[in-house]
Design a protein around this motif. Structure first.
Motif, PDB file in Angstrom:
ATOM      1  N   GLU A   9       6.111   0.809  -2.075  1.00  0.00           N
ATOM      2  CA  GLU A   9       5.240  -0.106  -1.352  1.00  0.00           C
ATOM      3  C   GLU A   9       6.037  -1.286  -0.788  1.00  0.00           C
ATOM      4  O   GLU A   9       5.850  -1.691   0.367  1.00  0.00           O
ATOM      5  CB  GLU A   9       4.122  -0.620  -2.257  1.00  0.00           C
ATOM      6  CG  GLU A   9       3.152  -1.533  -1.535  1.00  0.00           C
ATOM      7  CD  GLU A   9       2.015  -1.997  -2.410  1.00  0.00           C
ATOM      8  OE1 GLU A   9       1.084  -2.590  -1.847  1.00  0.00           O
ATOM      9  OE2 GLU A   9       2.044  -1.789  -3.643  1.00  0.00           O
ATOM     10  N   LYS A  10       6.927  -1.830  -1.587  1.00  0.00           N
ATOM     11  CA  LYS A  10       7.743  -2.955  -1.134  1.00  0.00           C
ATOM     12  C   LYS A  10       8.618  -2.549   0.057  1.00  0.00           C
ATOM     13  O   LYS A  10       8.722  -3.278   1.044  1.00  0.00           O
ATOM     14  CB  LYS A  10       8.628  -3.466  -2.276  1.00  0.00           C
ATOM     15  CG  LYS A  10       9.446  -4.674  -1.911  1.00  0.00           C
ATOM     16  CD  LYS A  10      10.274  -5.167  -3.084  1.00  0.00           C
ATOM     17  CE  LYS A  10      11.120  -6.343  -2.654  1.00  0.00           C
ATOM     18  NZ  LYS A  10      11.997  -6.803  -3.720  1.00  0.00           N
ATOM     19  N   TYR A  11       9.218  -1.370  -0.032  1.00  0.00           N
ATOM     20  CA  TYR A  11      10.061  -0.876   1.055  1.00  0.00           C
ATOM     21  C   TYR A  11       9.232  -0.686   2.329  1.00  0.00           C
ATOM     22  O   TYR A  11       9.653  -1.073   3.415  1.00  0.00           O
ATOM     23  CB  TYR A  11      10.714   0.437   0.631  1.00  0.00           C
ATOM     24  CG  TYR A  11      11.637   1.029   1.661  1.00  0.00           C
ATOM     25  CD1 TYR A  11      12.767   0.341   2.087  1.00  0.00           C
ATOM     26  CD2 TYR A  11      11.392   2.276   2.209  1.00  0.00           C
ATOM     27  CE1 TYR A  11      13.622   0.881   3.032  1.00  0.00           C
ATOM     28  CE2 TYR A  11      12.243   2.825   3.150  1.00  0.00           C
ATOM     29  CZ  TYR A  11      13.352   2.122   3.565  1.00  0.00           C
ATOM     30  OH  TYR A  11      14.194   2.652   4.496  1.00  0.00           O
ATOM     31  N   ARG A  12       8.046  -0.107   2.188  1.00  0.00           N
ATOM     32  CA  ARG A  12       7.158   0.089   3.338  1.00  0.00           C
ATOM     33  C   ARG A  12       6.805  -1.260   3.968  1.00  0.00           C
ATOM     34  O   ARG A  12       6.827  -1.419   5.192  1.00  0.00           O
ATOM     35  CB  ARG A  12       5.890   0.824   2.907  1.00  0.00           C
ATOM     36  CG  ARG A  12       4.909   1.041   4.056  1.00  0.00           C
ATOM     37  CD  ARG A  12       3.665   1.768   3.602  1.00  0.00           C
ATOM     38  NE  ARG A  12       2.901   1.097   2.579  1.00  0.00           N
ATOM     39  CZ  ARG A  12       2.076   0.078   2.796  1.00  0.00           C
ATOM     40  NH1 ARG A  12       1.903  -0.394   4.020  1.00  0.00           N
ATOM     41  NH2 ARG A  12       1.409  -0.472   1.802  1.00  0.00           N
ATOM     42  N   ASP A  13       6.511  -2.242   3.135  1.00  0.00           N
ATOM     43  CA  ASP A  13       6.189  -3.584   3.638  1.00  0.00           C
ATOM     44  C   ASP A  13       7.378  -4.206   4.361  1.00  0.00           C
ATOM     45  O   ASP A  13       7.214  -4.844   5.403  1.00  0.00           O
ATOM     46  CB  ASP A  13       5.744  -4.506   2.499  1.00  0.00           C
ATOM     47  CG  ASP A  13       4.361  -4.174   1.978  1.00  0.00           C
ATOM     48  OD1 ASP A  13       3.596  -3.483   2.685  1.00  0.00           O
ATOM     49  OD2 ASP A  13       4.038  -4.591   0.845  1.00  0.00           O
TER      50      ASP A  13
ATOM     51  N   PHE B   5       8.711   3.314  -9.239  1.00  0.00           N
ATOM     52  CA  PHE B   5       8.937   3.939  -7.939  1.00  0.00           C
ATOM     53  C   PHE B   5       7.802   3.583  -6.991  1.00  0.00           C
ATOM     54  O   PHE B   5       8.039   3.243  -5.827  1.00  0.00           O
ATOM     55  CB  PHE B   5       9.062   5.461  -8.095  1.00  0.00           C
ATOM     56  CG  PHE B   5       9.118   6.176  -6.789  1.00  0.00           C
ATOM     57  CD1 PHE B   5      10.290   6.202  -6.061  1.00  0.00           C
ATOM     58  CD2 PHE B   5       7.998   6.804  -6.283  1.00  0.00           C
ATOM     59  CE1 PHE B   5      10.354   6.854  -4.838  1.00  0.00           C
ATOM     60  CE2 PHE B   5       8.043   7.462  -5.067  1.00  0.00           C
ATOM     61  CZ  PHE B   5       9.228   7.486  -4.347  1.00  0.00           C
ATOM     62  N   ASN B   6       6.578   3.643  -7.461  1.00  0.00           N
ATOM     63  CA  ASN B   6       5.410   3.301  -6.633  1.00  0.00           C
ATOM     64  C   ASN B   6       5.545   1.890  -6.078  1.00  0.00           C
ATOM     65  O   ASN B   6       5.304   1.650  -4.895  1.00  0.00           O
ATOM     66  CB  ASN B   6       4.119   3.371  -7.440  1.00  0.00           C
ATOM     67  CG  ASN B   6       3.873   4.724  -8.037  1.00  0.00           C
ATOM     68  OD1 ASN B   6       4.590   5.676  -7.782  1.00  0.00           O
ATOM     69  ND2 ASN B   6       2.865   4.798  -8.863  1.00  0.00           N
ATOM     70  N   GLU B   7       5.911   0.979  -6.938  1.00  0.00           N
ATOM     71  CA  GLU B   7       6.042  -0.415  -6.524  1.00  0.00           C
ATOM     72  C   GLU B   7       7.188  -0.590  -5.533  1.00  0.00           C
ATOM     73  O   GLU B   7       7.059  -1.320  -4.551  1.00  0.00           O
ATOM     74  CB  GLU B   7       6.241  -1.299  -7.750  1.00  0.00           C
ATOM     75  CG  GLU B   7       5.018  -1.339  -8.649  1.00  0.00           C
ATOM     76  CD  GLU B   7       5.284  -1.971  -9.999  1.00  0.00           C
ATOM     77  OE1 GLU B   7       6.427  -2.376 -10.279  1.00  0.00           O
ATOM     78  OE2 GLU B   7       4.325  -2.061 -10.784  1.00  0.00           O
ATOM     79  N   ARG B   8       8.303   0.092  -5.786  1.00  0.00           N
ATOM     80  CA  ARG B   8       9.434   0.007  -4.861  1.00  0.00           C
ATOM     81  C   ARG B   8       9.091   0.625  -3.511  1.00  0.00           C
ATOM     82  O   ARG B   8       9.490   0.098  -2.471  1.00  0.00           O
ATOM     83  CB  ARG B   8      10.666   0.700  -5.450  1.00  0.00           C
ATOM     84  CG  ARG B   8      11.255  -0.034  -6.626  1.00  0.00           C
ATOM     85  CD  ARG B   8      12.632   0.482  -7.017  1.00  0.00           C
ATOM     86  NE  ARG B   8      12.760   1.918  -6.967  1.00  0.00           N
ATOM     87  CZ  ARG B   8      12.738   2.718  -8.027  1.00  0.00           C
ATOM     88  NH1 ARG B   8      12.579   2.218  -9.227  1.00  0.00           N
ATOM     89  NH2 ARG B   8      12.892   4.017  -7.889  1.00  0.00           N
TER      90      ARG B   8
ATOM     91  N   GLU C 181       1.469   5.939  -3.682  1.00  0.00           N
ATOM     92  CA  GLU C 181       1.706   4.491  -3.694  1.00  0.00           C
ATOM     93  C   GLU C 181       0.789   3.771  -4.677  1.00  0.00           C
ATOM     94  O   GLU C 181       1.170   2.769  -5.268  1.00  0.00           O
ATOM     95  CB  GLU C 181       1.541   3.920  -2.281  1.00  0.00           C
ATOM     96  CG  GLU C 181       2.087   2.526  -2.168  1.00  0.00           C
ATOM     97  CD  GLU C 181       2.077   1.994  -0.756  1.00  0.00           C
ATOM     98  OE1 GLU C 181       1.224   1.138  -0.467  1.00  0.00           O
ATOM     99  OE2 GLU C 181       2.924   2.444   0.053  1.00  0.00           O
ATOM    100  N   SER C 182      -0.412   4.294  -4.861  1.00  0.00           N
ATOM    101  CA  SER C 182      -1.349   3.658  -5.789  1.00  0.00           C
ATOM    102  C   SER C 182      -1.092   4.053  -7.242  1.00  0.00           C
ATOM    103  O   SER C 182      -1.713   3.514  -8.153  1.00  0.00           O
ATOM    104  CB  SER C 182      -2.787   4.010  -5.406  1.00  0.00           C
ATOM    105  OG  SER C 182      -3.033   5.382  -5.631  1.00  0.00           O
ATOM    106  N   GLY C 183      -0.195   5.020  -7.461  1.00  0.00           N
ATOM    107  CA  GLY C 183       0.142   5.431  -8.816  1.00  0.00           C
ATOM    108  C   GLY C 183      -0.781   6.492  -9.377  1.00  0.00           C
ATOM    109  O   GLY C 183      -0.708   6.819 -10.557  1.00  0.00           O
TER     110      GLY C 183
END
Length: 58
Positions: free
Chosen positions: A21-25, A16-19, A49-51
């Motif tokens: 961040e990707k969505y925000r980007d 979820f954290n990775e998704r 976001e950093s987990g």
């Protein structure tokens, strides 16, 4: 069995954290802008976001 469930839950949250961040980007937003849209503090969003923190289910 509990250990496997906790590990699976943690793995899903890490993904979820990775998704997130990707969505925000993809939206071309800074962390503080995304935090504002989600109605959470900048610091809390950064931790998610950093987990280092997990979002609540609210």
């Amino acid at each position: 069995m509990d250990g496997k469930i906790k590990t699976l839950r943690r793995h899903k949250l890490i993904m979820f954290n990775e998704r997130l961040e990707k969505y925000r980007d993809e939206l071309h937003l800074k962390q503080n802008e995304m935090a504002y849209k989600l109605k959470v503090s900048d610091g809390y969003y950064s931790l998610i976001e950093s987990g280092k923190r997990y979002p609540s289910k609210k």
